[in-house]
Write a protein that holds these residues in place. Structure first.
Motif, PDB file in Angstrom:
ATOM      1  N   ASN A   1       0.835  -1.201   0.000  1.00  0.00           N
ATOM      2  CA  ASN A   1       0.000   0.000   0.000  1.00  0.00           C
ATOM      3  C   ASN A   1       0.872   1.255   0.000  1.00  0.00           C
ATOM      4  O   ASN A   1       2.048   1.196   0.336  1.00  0.00           O
ATOM      5  N   LYS A   2       0.265   2.378  -0.324  1.00  0.00           N
ATOM      6  CA  LYS A   2       0.978   3.652  -0.335  1.00  0.00           C
ATOM      7  C   LYS A   2       1.647   3.899   1.012  1.00  0.00           C
ATOM      8  O   LYS A   2       1.037   3.709   2.062  1.00  0.00           O
TER       9      LYS A   2
ATOM     10  N   GLU B   1       4.046   2.224   2.458  1.00  0.00           N
ATOM     11  CA  GLU B   1       4.651   1.069   3.137  1.00  0.00           C
ATOM     12  C   GLU B   1       6.079   0.847   2.661  1.00  0.00           C
ATOM     13  O   GLU B   1       6.418   1.152   1.524  1.00  0.00           O
TER      14      GLU B   1
ATOM     15  N   GLU C   1      -0.265  -3.366 -11.031  1.00  0.00           N
ATOM     16  CA  GLU C   1      -0.779  -1.997 -11.132  1.00  0.00           C
ATOM     17  C   GLU C   1      -0.012  -1.133 -10.147  1.00  0.00           C
ATOM     18  O   GLU C   1      -0.001  -1.407  -8.954  1.00  0.00           O
TER      19      GLU C   1
ATOM     20  N   TYR D   1       0.670   3.031  -9.158  1.00  0.00           N
ATOM     21  CA  TYR D   1       0.206   4.399  -9.369  1.00  0.00           C
ATOM     22  C   TYR D   1       1.308   5.375  -8.967  1.00  0.00           C
ATOM     23  O   TYR D   1       1.852   5.282  -7.877  1.00  0.00           O
TER      24      TYR D   1
ATOM     25  N   ASP E   1       6.960   8.289  -6.148  1.00  0.00           N
ATOM     26  CA  ASP E   1       5.897   7.684  -5.321  1.00  0.00           C
ATOM     27  C   ASP E   1       6.270   6.270  -4.896  1.00  0.00           C
ATOM     28  O   ASP E   1       5.899   5.820  -3.818  1.00  0.00           O
ATOM     29  N   VAL E   2       7.021   5.568  -5.766  1.00  0.00           N
ATOM     30  CA  VAL E   2       7.400   4.173  -5.514  1.00  0.00           C
ATOM     31  C   VAL E   2       8.890   4.018  -5.809  1.00  0.00           C
ATOM     32  O   VAL E   2       9.376   4.481  -6.839  1.00  0.00           O
TER      33      VAL E   2
ATOM     34  N   ASP F   1       6.016   9.613   2.622  1.00  0.00           N
ATOM     35  CA  ASP F   1       4.785   8.907   2.247  1.00  0.00           C
ATOM     36  C   ASP F   1       4.976   8.032   0.999  1.00  0.00           C
ATOM     37  O   ASP F   1       4.020   7.573   0.399  1.00  0.00           O
TER      38      ASP F   1
ATOM     39  N   THR G   1       6.250   4.665  -1.212  1.00  0.00           N
ATOM     40  CA  THR G   1       6.247   3.212  -1.065  1.00  0.00           C
ATOM     41  C   THR G   1       7.621   2.706  -1.477  1.00  0.00           C
ATOM     42  O   THR G   1       8.138   3.095  -2.518  1.00  0.00           O
TER      43      THR G   1
ATOM     44  N   LYS H   1       4.539  -8.568   9.234  1.00  0.00           N
ATOM     45  CA  LYS H   1       5.253  -7.488   9.939  1.00  0.00           C
ATOM     46  C   LYS H   1       6.177  -8.005  11.035  1.00  0.00           C
ATOM     47  O   LYS H   1       6.931  -7.247  11.620  1.00  0.00           O
TER      48      LYS H   1
END
Length: 198
Positions: free
Chosen positions: A1-2, A4, A35, A37, A117-118, A147, A149, A180
């Motif tokens: 997820n975003k 992480e 996918e 983003y 973003d990633v 924030d 990933t 985790k």
């Protein structure tokens, strides 16, 4: 997820780098789909995306444009990239004359100073001198605490533990364990040590 940060571990040949190549769009998946983003930064092979005949300066612009940045955005960050890399006196030399460490410095500096973003990072701390490795660790921790990933593949269990909040252990192209719990890392490290002692 975003947001992480995921550490991916496992023996050589278990599929860690292949997984990152699939996520980066370099390798097509044999089944399923990916996918993602946002803007993706990847350091999967030293100097991937660099043209050997072009200078370091030209490669910064070429590489960053391939990653989706405008010339104006790159110009605004160019001197920060150059300063972080520590190779300013070689920036106008063709990168084919660079050592592996210089390649990594320049490639990592682009990633460290432009916002993505990633982040897909494969053994990014395995090349370079001690000073630059420490610099990379601080930059990576800033990225991990942002924030963004982050997916990081490494055989350095300490680095994976420090940079990740979620762990995936690969084996023979499949996910053996995920979660985790840091026991995934300690268990894998203990098992690897026992195999080595045999």
């Amino acid at each position: 997820n975003k947001g992480e940060s995921v550490g991916i571990i496992g023996p050589n040949g278990s599929g860690k780098s292949t997984l990152l190549k699939v996520l980066a769009g370099i390798t097509k998946p044999t089944e399923g789909e990916v996918e993602i983003y946002g803007r993706v930064a990847s350091i999967l092979d030293i100097g991937a995306g660099f043209h050997p005949e072009l200078t370091g300066r030209e490669n910064v612009f070429l590489n960053a444009q391939l990653l989706g940045f405008t010339k104006k955005e790159i110009e605004e960050k160019f001197y920060a990239i150059l300063e972080f890399s520590g190779i300013s006196k070689f920036i106008d030399e063709p990168v084919k004359t660079y050592s592996n460490g210089m390649y990594l410095r320049l490639a990592f500096s682009i990633i460290a100073k432009l916002k993505f973003d990633v982040y897909l990072l494969d053994e990014v701390l395995s090349v370079g001198d001690v000073e630059f490795t420490e610099k990379c660790k601080y930059a990576l921790m800033d990225i991990v605490n942002s924030d963004a990933t982050v997916l990081v593949v490494s055989h350095a269990m300490g680095a994976v533990s420090e940079m990740s909040r979620f762990y995936v252990q690969m084996n023979a192209g499949k996910v053996a364990y995920s979660g985790k719990d840091k026991e995934i890392i300690t268990g894998y490290a203990k098992k690897s040590l026992k195999e080595f002692e045999k």
